[in-house]
Scaffold this motif. Structure first.
Motif, PDB file in Angstrom:
ATOM      1  N   ASP A 181       0.835  -1.213   0.000  1.00 15.54           N
ATOM      2  CA  ASP A 181       0.000   0.000   0.000  1.00 15.54           C
ATOM      3  C   ASP A 181       0.866   1.258   0.000  1.00 15.54           C
ATOM      4  OD1 ASP A 181      -2.228  -1.610   0.102  1.00 15.54           O
ATOM      5  OD2 ASP A 181      -2.520  -1.406   2.270  1.00 15.54           O
ATOM      6  N   LEU A 182       1.936   1.244   0.780  1.00 14.70           N
ATOM      7  CA  LEU A 182       2.808   2.422   0.865  1.00 14.70           C
ATOM      8  C   LEU A 182       3.593   2.630  -0.432  1.00 14.70           C
ATOM      9  CD1 LEU A 182       4.090   1.919   4.528  1.00 14.70           C
ATOM     10  CD2 LEU A 182       2.660   3.806   3.721  1.00 14.70           C
ATOM     11  N   ILE A 183       3.994   1.541  -1.081  1.00 13.03           N
ATOM     12  CA  ILE A 183       4.675   1.657  -2.381  1.00 13.03           C
ATOM     13  C   ILE A 183       3.732   2.276  -3.405  1.00 13.03           C
ATOM     14  CG2 ILE A 183       5.596   0.315  -4.319  1.00 13.03           C
ATOM     15  CD1 ILE A 183       6.823  -1.593  -2.244  1.00 13.03           C
ATOM     16  N   ASN A 184       2.492   1.829  -3.389  1.00 14.57           N
ATOM     17  CA  ASN A 184       1.486   2.413  -4.295  1.00 14.57           C
ATOM     18  C   ASN A 184       1.255   3.889  -3.993  1.00 14.57           C
ATOM     19  OD1 ASN A 184       1.129  -0.038  -5.605  1.00 14.57           O
ATOM     20  ND2 ASN A 184      -0.572  -0.665  -4.284  1.00 14.57           N
ATOM     21  N   TYR A 185       1.492   4.259  -2.756  1.00 15.41           N
ATOM     22  CA  TYR A 185       1.337   5.663  -2.350  1.00 15.41           C
ATOM     23  C   TYR A 185       2.549   6.497  -2.776  1.00 15.41           C
ATOM     24  CZ  TYR A 185      -0.162   9.537   0.666  1.00 15.41           C
ATOM     25  OH  TYR A 185      -0.583  10.769   1.137  1.00 15.41           O
ATOM     26  N   GLY A 186       3.650   5.808  -3.133  1.00 15.40           N
ATOM     27  CA  GLY A 186       4.841   6.513  -3.586  1.00 15.40           C
ATOM     28  C   GLY A 186       6.084   6.288  -2.741  1.00 15.40           C
ATOM     29  N   SER A 187       5.998   5.487  -1.695  1.00 16.60           N
ATOM     30  CA  SER A 187       7.135   5.239  -0.817  1.00 16.60           C
ATOM     31  C   SER A 187       8.147   4.305  -1.477  1.00 16.60           C
ATOM     32  CB  SER A 187       6.672   4.634   0.511  1.00 16.60           C
ATOM     33  OG  SER A 187       5.835   5.527   1.197  1.00 16.60           O
ATOM     34  N   LYS A 188       9.414   4.466  -1.103  1.00 16.82           N
ATOM     35  CA  LYS A 188      10.480   3.591  -1.555  1.00 16.82           C
ATOM     36  C   LYS A 188      11.175   2.997  -0.335  1.00 16.82           C
ATOM     37  CE  LYS A 188      11.280   6.074  -5.889  1.00 16.82           C
ATOM     38  NZ  LYS A 188      12.260   6.792  -6.750  1.00 16.82           N
ATOM     39  N   PHE A 189      11.570   1.733  -0.440  1.00 18.30           N
ATOM     40  CA  PHE A 189      12.137   1.016   0.698  1.00 18.30           C
ATOM     41  C   PHE A 189      13.511   0.467   0.368  1.00 18.30           C
ATOM     42  CE2 PHE A 189       7.604   1.022   1.334  1.00 18.30           C
ATOM     43  CZ  PHE A 189       7.448   1.186   2.703  1.00 18.30           C
ATOM     44  N   LYS A 190      14.364   0.401   1.401  1.00 10.95           N
ATOM     45  CA  LYS A 190      15.707  -0.141   1.232  1.00 10.95           C
ATOM     46  C   LYS A 190      15.894  -1.471   1.963  1.00 10.95           C
ATOM     47  CE  LYS A 190      17.675   2.491   5.115  1.00 10.95           C
ATOM     48  NZ  LYS A 190      18.706   3.477   5.532  1.00 10.95           N
ATOM     49  N   THR A 191      14.897  -1.904   2.761  1.00  9.93           N
ATOM     50  CA  THR A 191      14.992  -3.163   3.504  1.00  9.93           C
ATOM     51  C   THR A 191      13.718  -3.978   3.318  1.00  9.93           C
ATOM     52  OG1 THR A 191      13.955  -2.420   5.566  1.00  9.93           O
ATOM     53  CG2 THR A 191      16.302  -1.936   5.287  1.00  9.93           C
ATOM     54  N   ASN A 192      13.750  -5.206   3.807  1.00 17.12           N
ATOM     55  CA  ASN A 192      12.559  -6.054   3.871  1.00 17.12           C
ATOM     56  C   ASN A 192      12.135  -6.222   5.322  1.00 17.12           C
ATOM     57  OD1 ASN A 192      12.026  -6.738   1.115  1.00 17.12           O
ATOM     58  ND2 ASN A 192      13.906  -7.971   1.153  1.00 17.12           N
ATOM     59  N   SER A 193      12.142  -5.132   6.066  1.00 19.84           N
ATOM     60  CA  SER A 193      11.823  -5.180   7.493  1.00 19.84           C
ATOM     61  C   SER A 193      10.490  -4.518   7.782  1.00 19.84           C
ATOM     62  CB  SER A 193      12.922  -4.472   8.299  1.00 19.84           C
ATOM     63  OG  SER A 193      12.883  -3.070   8.073  1.00 19.84           O
ATOM     64  N   ASP A 194       9.837  -4.995   8.835  1.00 15.71           N
ATOM     65  CA  ASP A 194       8.612  -4.354   9.285  1.00 15.71           C
ATOM     66  C   ASP A 194       8.911  -3.010   9.941  1.00 15.71           C
ATOM     67  OD1 ASP A 194       9.882  -5.639  11.419  1.00 15.71           O
ATOM     68  OD2 ASP A 194       8.024  -6.064  12.473  1.00 15.71           O
ATOM     69  N   THR A 195      10.146  -2.839  10.417  1.00 13.77           N
ATOM     70  CA  THR A 195      10.545  -1.580  11.049  1.00 13.77           C
ATOM     71  C   THR A 195      10.413  -0.415  10.076  1.00 13.77           C
ATOM     72  OG1 THR A 195      12.125  -2.762  12.443  1.00 13.77           O
ATOM     73  CG2 THR A 195      12.427  -0.389  12.237  1.00 13.77           C
ATOM     74  N   GLU A 196      10.943  -0.589   8.882  1.00  7.59           N
ATOM     75  CA  GLU A 196      10.897   0.485   7.884  1.00  7.59           C
ATOM     76  C   GLU A 196       9.462   0.782   7.467  1.00  7.59           C
ATOM     77  OE1 GLU A 196      13.239   1.887   3.824  1.00  7.59           O
ATOM     78  OE2 GLU A 196      13.190  -0.245   4.361  1.00  7.59           O
ATOM     79  N   VAL A 197       8.632  -0.253   7.399  1.00  9.96           N
ATOM     80  CA  VAL A 197       7.219  -0.057   7.055  1.00  9.96           C
ATOM     81  C   VAL A 197       6.527   0.788   8.118  1.00  9.96           C
ATOM     82  CG1 VAL A 197       4.991  -1.226   6.771  1.00  9.96           C
ATOM     83  CG2 VAL A 197       7.056  -2.164   5.691  1.00  9.96           C
ATOM     84  N   LEU A 198       6.789   0.481   9.392  1.00  6.44           N
ATOM     85  CA  LEU A 198       6.168   1.250  10.478  1.00  6.44           C
ATOM     86  C   LEU A 198       6.645   2.704  10.451  1.00  6.44           C
ATOM     87  CD1 LEU A 198       4.307   1.184  12.951  1.00  6.44           C
ATOM     88  CD2 LEU A 198       6.274   0.497  14.333  1.00  6.44           C
ATOM     89  N   LEU A 199       7.929   2.917  10.236  1.00  8.76           N
ATOM     90  CA  LEU A 199       8.445   4.279  10.169  1.00  8.76           C
ATOM     91  C   LEU A 199       7.802   5.056   9.028  1.00  8.76           C
ATOM     92  CD1 LEU A 199      10.441   6.570  10.847  1.00  8.76           C
ATOM     93  CD2 LEU A 199      12.128   5.432   9.397  1.00  8.76           C
TER      94      LEU A 199
END
Length: 614
Positions: free
Chosen positions: A87-105
């Motif tokens: 959902d966040l990627i569809n919103y435009g977010s980009k991630f550098k890890t596969n962690s739940d920590t980064e998703v929460l942040l």
């Protein structure tokens, strides 16, 4: 699963080494620190990581955004992090890890505390928005993960454990005497109280926002996403979801209904059931565990409980270990069982364990719920009910359950009556021990106010609500301390939004039928063809305290309280009468004596400051 301490203060002193040492057990895999200054306030954090999801060091904490303005310090697991990430990627977010920590942040950065309504998990976190001078701390809906707060004019400390608060302060914190009456009535304290002066818990399902530089603190509850009514299939799906991890997963297996449902629903390859064997008198539990696991082709590892039949010194050492380990005024000896089993699991290579905890409080499993359901009838027929209770007490003077029933019948209102079914001391005994009845009155006023929102509900639902916010909360605290003392993450799938809302959607008779509670779980086991294994009285995850207290003997039991200066806190005659009455065989006071010994060790630890000579 991790541990952290965050300090917001007017001075730059932060005891990183001392803090790291005190909470090392919560995260032996990595250590991270963070230091910053917002206006005149110093922001310091230390995080210890237990790697469960995305074992790469890039997922270590404190987790800092690419721009450096957003920081997350977090303990727990977000079970639906993958769908939230999409959902966040569809919103435009980009991630550098596969962690739940980064998703929460990222979710909090974009949506603020409203993002928490979409989170399925157990968590405690501190989020820092450097540019805005905002700090947001929060806790999961059920308070599975702990979050403590200490406030002073020039210092705020947020921590996963009380020892982390004390390490930041550099001193031991004293007992809160006003909490003693509540502790003796229940065996625990309702949150946010801890029994430690100056330390409170952030309430479940709540956040606190700290705005700097004015140090304005705002407490809020966050709303939950209730768009879909869960079914029993959703409850089972939650179990399967929580059985997923990037490390091996096991089950704390008691041979009972709850953990058996967990074992069948998890269906994870390589999952192992760990069982505590209490020895003589508990053979039936082991036999059921072995038969069930053999029938369902589950791996079972049986572990002999270490303190059964051991020396007086060993028993007292375990009592002291429990009092120090639990940290709060919570006299629950299952800390030792859970810690021992977690240690065995960790040695076997398991960092994550599942537990059936919470099923009783969600689905009406405790025998006392049968009485609670009949509160209206008992109130209307009080003279007859009291006569029956007195006759039962006469013929079974040593049965603690009969004495609790008598107190329940005699009580004047529901909260008083239900408290007597949970605790072991009467109001008169507590008032005599503590020296006042004022704190008892304040406790009942607070709990009645807390329960007022359920005035139109059945007495069963009121009992369940009290247990979910009291008895279950203390169980979760003990389980967290015990499992994390061995660096093991404990997951509790029945303490979930799916289980809670499904249970609340059922009529009372669909939870309890006759004397049998947890009907949805029983039906599931019956449909799986193993229901015949569970047609016996509930035993629970309880160690053999009767034998331990008996091993101490009257003289040693009396000596404990003198040697620990317990009578600086409670009245001596009351304690001695309870002990002598027990060893003369007039009444079974095992759990009262255990609670008193716990209290003695706990107060002694609180008054001992030698660990903080810095």
């Amino acid at each position: 699963m991790c541990g952290f301490v965050v300090q917001i203060s007017k001075f730059p002193k932060f005891h990183s080494a001392q803090i790291s040492k005190k909470i090392w057990h919560r995260g032996p895999d990595a250590t991270g620190v963070y230091h910053n200054k917002i206006n005149e306030w110093y922001i310091d954090a230390l995080h210890r990581r237990l790697s469960i999801i995305d074992l790469n060091h890039h997922a270590n904490q404190p987790f800092i955004s690419k721009c450096g303005s957003h920081v997350l310090i977090y303990n727990g697991e977000i079970y639906n992090w993958k769908s939230l990430k999409i959902d966040l990627i569809n919103y435009g977010s980009k991630f550098k890890t596969n962690s739940d920590t980064e998703v929460l942040l990222e979710g909090i950065r974009i949506f603020g505390q409203e993002f928490l309504s979409r989170v399925n998990g157990m968590f405690a976190f501190v989020y820092i928005n450097v540019q805005e001078g905002q700090i947001l701390a929060g806790r999961d809906r059920f308070g599975i993960k702990p979050l403590y707060i200490y406030e002073h004019d020039d210092q705020i400390v947020l921590s996963s454990e009380i020892r982390g608060v004390e390490a930041a302060l550099g001193r031991r914190l004293q007992p809160d005497r006003s909490a003693f009456s509540e502790f003796f009535l229940n065996g625990f304290l309702y949150e946010p109280r801890t029994g430690v002066l100056g330390v409170a818990k952030v309430m479940p399902g709540s956040t606190i926002e700290i705005r700097l530089p004015e140090r304005k603190i705002i407490y809020r509850r966050y709303h939950l996403n209730e768009s879909k009514q869960p079914t029993w299939s959703d409850v089972l799906a939650q179990v399967k979801l929580e059985a997923n991890a990037d490390v091996p997963v096991g089950i704390f297996y008691s041979g009972g209904i709850d953990s058996s449902v967990i074992a069948l629903a998890a269906k994870a390859e390589g999952i192992k059931c760990f069982f505590v064997d209490y020895g003589k008198g508990y053979e039936a539990d082991l036999a059921v565990a072995e038969a069930f696991c053999r029938e369902k082709k589950l791996q079972l590892e049986s572990y002999k409980f270490p303190n059964s039949g051991n020396s007086v010194d060993t028993i007292l050492a375990s009592f002291q270990q429990c009092a120090i380990g639990n940290e709060e005024l919570i006299s629950d000896y299952t800390y030792i069982s859970t810690a021992s089993l977690a240690g065995i699991a960790r040695e076997a290579g398991f960092k994550v364990m599942l537990s059936g905890m919470g099923a009783d409080e969600m689905f009406g499993g405790y025998p006392r719920y049968t009485l609670a359901r009949q509160w209206s009838l008992i109130s209307r027929t009080k003279p007859i009910s009291e006569l029956v209770a007195k006759v039962a007490t006469y013929f079974r003077p040593g049965d603690k359950r009969v004495h609790r029933f008598l107190e329940f019948v005699r009580s004047g209102d529901f909260v008083r009556g239900y408290t007597s079914l949970v605790g072991y001391f009467s109001e008169a005994e507590v008032a005599e021990m503590v020296g006042t009845s004022d704190d008892i009155r304040f406790f009942y006023e607070r709990v009645n106010s807390h329960l007022s929102q359920f005035d139109t509900c059945s007495s069963l639902r009121r009992a369940l609500f009290l247990d979910q916010t009291g008895y279950l909360a203390h169980n979760l605290t003990v389980a967290d301390r015990a499992s994390m003392s061995q660096s093991v993450e404990l997951r509790v799938p029945f303490v979930s939004e799916a289980a809670s809302r499904f249970a609340n959607s059922l009529d009372d008779q669909n939870l309890i039928h006759g004397l049998d509670g947890k009907m949805p779980l029983r039906k599931f086991l019956h449909d799986e063809g193993v229901g015949h294994h569970f047609r016996r009285a509930k035993r629970g995850f309880n160690p053999p305290l009767d034998g331990m207290i008996k091993s101490l003997g009257q003289a040693k039991a009396l000596e404990i309280f003198d040697s620990l200066n317990t009578y600086n806190f409670i009245e001596k005659n009351s304690v001695e009468r309870i002990i002598i009455e027990h060893f003369k065989g007039k009444r079974n006071n095992t759990y009262r004596i255990w609670q008193l010994i716990y209290f003695a060790f706990w107060c002694d630890h609180r008054m001992n400051d030698r660990d903080f000579s810095m």
